[in-house]
Design a protein around this motif. Structure first.
Motif, PDB file in Angstrom:
ATOM      1  N   ALA A 156     -30.292 -70.133  86.440  1.00  0.00           N
ATOM      2  CA  ALA A 156     -31.348 -69.148  86.209  1.00  0.00           C
ATOM      3  C   ALA A 156     -32.319 -69.694  85.182  1.00  0.00           C
ATOM      4  O   ALA A 156     -31.917 -70.311  84.193  1.00  0.00           O
ATOM      5  N   MET A 157     -33.600 -69.462  85.411  1.00  0.00           N
ATOM      6  CA  MET A 157     -34.603 -69.988  84.487  1.00  0.00           C
ATOM      7  C   MET A 157     -35.874 -69.146  84.526  1.00  0.00           C
ATOM      8  O   MET A 157     -36.170 -68.468  85.517  1.00  0.00           O
ATOM      9  N   GLU A 198     -34.847 -68.116  94.675  1.00  0.00           N
ATOM     10  CA  GLU A 198     -34.934 -66.665  94.779  1.00  0.00           C
ATOM     11  C   GLU A 198     -35.567 -66.110  93.506  1.00  0.00           C
ATOM     12  O   GLU A 198     -35.226 -66.530  92.402  1.00  0.00           O
ATOM     13  N   ASP A 199     -36.485 -65.163  93.673  1.00  0.00           N
ATOM     14  CA  ASP A 199     -37.110 -64.502  92.535  1.00  0.00           C
ATOM     15  C   ASP A 199     -36.345 -63.225  92.198  1.00  0.00           C
ATOM     16  O   ASP A 199     -36.000 -62.439  93.096  1.00  0.00           O
ATOM     17  N   VAL A 200     -36.092 -63.027  90.907  1.00  0.00           N
ATOM     18  CA  VAL A 200     -35.455 -61.794  90.456  1.00  0.00           C
ATOM     19  C   VAL A 200     -36.455 -60.657  90.632  1.00  0.00           C
ATOM     20  O   VAL A 200     -37.631 -60.806  90.259  1.00  0.00           O
ATOM     21  N   LEU A 229     -32.318 -68.991  90.493  1.00  0.00           N
ATOM     22  CA  LEU A 229     -32.854 -67.661  90.250  1.00  0.00           C
ATOM     23  C   LEU A 229     -34.000 -67.779  89.257  1.00  0.00           C
ATOM     24  O   LEU A 229     -33.828 -68.328  88.163  1.00  0.00           O
ATOM     25  N   LYS A 230     -35.172 -67.246  89.604  1.00  0.00           N
ATOM     26  CA  LYS A 230     -36.345 -67.355  88.750  1.00  0.00           C
ATOM     27  C   LYS A 230     -36.850 -65.964  88.382  1.00  0.00           C
ATOM     28  O   LYS A 230     -36.827 -65.048  89.205  1.00  0.00           O
ATOM     29  N   GLY A 231     -37.301 -65.834  87.159  1.00  0.00           N
ATOM     30  CA  GLY A 231     -37.878 -64.575  86.710  1.00  0.00           C
ATOM     31  C   GLY A 231     -38.453 -64.733  85.321  1.00  0.00           C
ATOM     32  O   GLY A 231     -37.970 -65.548  84.530  1.00  0.00           O
ATOM     33  N   GLN A 232     -39.481 -63.956  85.014  1.00  0.00           N
ATOM     34  CA  GLN A 232     -40.089 -64.022  83.700  1.00  0.00           C
ATOM     35  C   GLN A 232     -39.114 -63.534  82.632  1.00  0.00           C
ATOM     36  O   GLN A 232     -38.103 -62.895  82.928  1.00  0.00           O
ATOM     37  N   TYR A 233     -39.416 -63.846  81.372  1.00  0.00           N
ATOM     38  CA  TYR A 233     -38.558 -63.444  80.262  1.00  0.00           C
ATOM     39  C   TYR A 233     -38.363 -61.927  80.284  1.00  0.00           C
ATOM     40  O   TYR A 233     -39.322 -61.164  80.389  1.00  0.00           O
ATOM     41  N   GLY A 234     -37.110 -61.500  80.172  1.00  0.00           N
ATOM     42  CA  GLY A 234     -36.800 -60.077  80.158  1.00  0.00           C
ATOM     43  C   GLY A 234     -36.808 -59.425  81.514  1.00  0.00           C
ATOM     44  O   GLY A 234     -36.680 -58.205  81.633  1.00  0.00           O
ATOM     45  N   LEU A 259     -44.042 -54.938  80.224  1.00  0.00           N
ATOM     46  CA  LEU A 259     -43.655 -54.399  81.534  1.00  0.00           C
ATOM     47  C   LEU A 259     -42.501 -55.187  82.158  1.00  0.00           C
ATOM     48  O   LEU A 259     -42.440 -55.376  83.371  1.00  0.00           O
ATOM     49  N   THR A 260     -41.584 -55.659  81.318  1.00  0.00           N
ATOM     50  CA  THR A 260     -40.415 -56.356  81.826  1.00  0.00           C
ATOM     51  C   THR A 260     -39.308 -55.359  82.143  1.00  0.00           C
ATOM     52  O   THR A 260     -39.343 -54.199  81.716  1.00  0.00           O
TER      53      THR A 260
END
Length: 465
Positions: free
Chosen positions: A371-372, A393-395, A126-131, A445-446
């Motif tokens: 997740a990272m 997969e992108d969050v 699972l990938k996504g930017q901080y927050g 904008l998280t």
């Protein structure tokens, strides 16, 4: 009901922490060095020492002389709102009911779990930017997994104690956080007790016969030996061995078992070598097969904050890869390609006690979900994909439309939390506009910032009403 406190705590891993408040039996603490908020369940309070103001007295229970309680619904609603205020999922999973834009996420979560149960294993990144909601997505996965009948283990990687290049520390944290579906007991003792109940129903009566029977079912000789003692759940030394508890040295703990280890120290080694990822991976794969034997659907391994991988040097990444890579390979390798010498070239045995297989020969019904925060072209995704098939997969990012929908979902819970009338639709729209402005001024904008903006906007409405 949430309570406040200014107590200063000391933790061996996180250092100085502030006890922000109490939600039910959980502590919400803020790590002073990083500003990060953490939820601490009651069973982990003993890890903290008090160094500042004294801790508050225990929260009185319903119907106690202290009395004066809100209704249960109001108390639960307040816990949810207070969790959202600092960007944490509620401890009881209630915030999942407020999720918007997660239809796709829930769909691939269920596909992942089906692949583990029916196909024998799978791995997910699972990938996504901080927050952006990675921890929340991982929590949703964990909750759905237990609802569907999976055993779960979870850890959060950090840069101090729980480092990836210390496989025995990561393993310890995973097993300590082991949870069974529909059960209150957690950790190694929980699954040891269930195994003892199962062994009471089989024809094998002697410890040696039980070990042989378990070995036929699990094909994980350390686990088969350890669990063949049906009193394991009453022997702290053996539970400590399964949890890799440093308070119970392997040499002393092995002596408490009813059956002398047939392979000597290699049956369950002194698990303290920084390179011993093969043993940790082997045992976790065995727990996956054990979960299936106990009529669960399998084991889900959840690992958060995996971007810490990039902070390791090459040698440390090699050691870290022996655990993570072993788990991914163990979860995804096909039947007939799972034996001692079949593993990818990027994996290597520790050499301790001759080395251990990274996984069981049969499929182990284990799912690995990590997740990272992505690191661009320097990220480890390409390397990790060499261990086995890794689904990416992108969050989902929070959109302005979903922020408005989120306000509508939160409104009844917020009103219930503060025992006030729910705002009319037109008022909710005005609150949503205020939340949008706060969110955009924040700049990041998280998803976390959006959720906190919504609560801030509702707070403004409540104070102005």
């Amino acid at each position: 009901m949430a309570s406040s406190s200014s107590a200063i705590l000391k933790h061996p891993r996180w250092g100085s922490c502030e006890l922000v408040r109490i939600e039910g039996t959980d502590w919400i603490v803020r790590v002073i060095a990083t500003g990060r908020f953490l939820r601490v369940p009651s069973e982990r309070r003993s890890e903290f020492d008090t160094v500042g103001a004294p801790l508050p007295p225990p929260i009185p229970q319903p119907n106690s002389p202290a009395g004066n309680f809100q209704r249960t619904e109001e108390r639960n609603a307040r816990c949810i709102i207070e969790s959202l205020r600092i960007g944490l999922p509620s401890a009881d999973g209630s915030t999942r009911q407020l999720a918007v834009g997660y239809n796709k996420t829930e769909r691939f979560i269920r596909e992942f779990l089906e692949e583990v149960s029916i196909g024998g294993g799978a791995a997910l990144l699972l990938k996504g930017q901080y927050g952006q909601g990675k921890t929340f997505a991982l929590t949703v996965l964990e909750e759905i997994a237990r609802e569907e009948g999976f055993v779960t283990v979870r850890t959060e990687v950090d840069a101090t104690e729980n480092r990836l290049n210390k496989p025995h520390h990561v393993y310890r944290d995973l097993v300590r956080n082991l949870k069974l579906p529909n059960a209150t007991e957690t950790g190694a003792r929980a699954i040891a007790r269930k195994t003892a109940d199962l062994l009471a129903t089989v024809s094998a009566k002697s410890p040696y016969a039980r070990m042989q029977w378990l070995e036929q079912q699990l094909e994980c000789f350390p686990l088969s030996w350890l669990l063949s003692d049906t009193q394991i759940h009453n022997k702290p030394e053996l539970v400590g061995l399964l949890e890799c508890d440093p308070n119970y040295p392997a040499r002393i703990a092995r002596a408490q078992h009813r059956l002398h280890p047939p392979r000597g120290p290699s049956q369950w080694p002194a698990f303290n070598a920084g390179t011993q990822g093969d043993f940790a991976s082997f045992v976790l794969c065995g727990i996956g097969r054990l979960a299936k034997l106990l009529e669960y659907k399998g084991l889900i391994v959840l690992m958060d904050e995996m971007e810490k991988w990039t902070e390791l040097n090459w040698a440390e990444q090699s050691r870290a890869g022996n655990l993570l890579g072993g788990l991914i390979w163990g979860a995804t390798a096909e039947v007939g390609r799972r034996d001692f010498d079949d593993h990818p070239e990027v994996l290597w045995h520790s050499g301790r006690c001759g080395g251990y297989p990274f996984t069981t020969s049969p499929r182990c019904h284990m799912g690995v979900a990590v997740a990272m925060t992505p690191r661009g072209d320097d990220g480890p995704e390409w390397l990790w994909s060499q261990y086995g098939t890794l689904r990416l997969e992108d969050v989902p990012a929070l959109t302005t439309q979903n922020l408005k929908r989120y306000c509508s979902l939160v409104a009844p819970t917020y009103a219930q939390a503060y025992a006030i009338g729910a705002p009319a639709d037109a008022v909710v729209q005005a609150i949503a506009s205020r939340a949008m402005g706060i969110w955009k001024r924040d700049g990041a904008l998280t998803t976390r910032a959006g959720v906190q903006a919504v609560i801030q906007a509702f707070d403004g409405w409540r104070h102005e009403s």
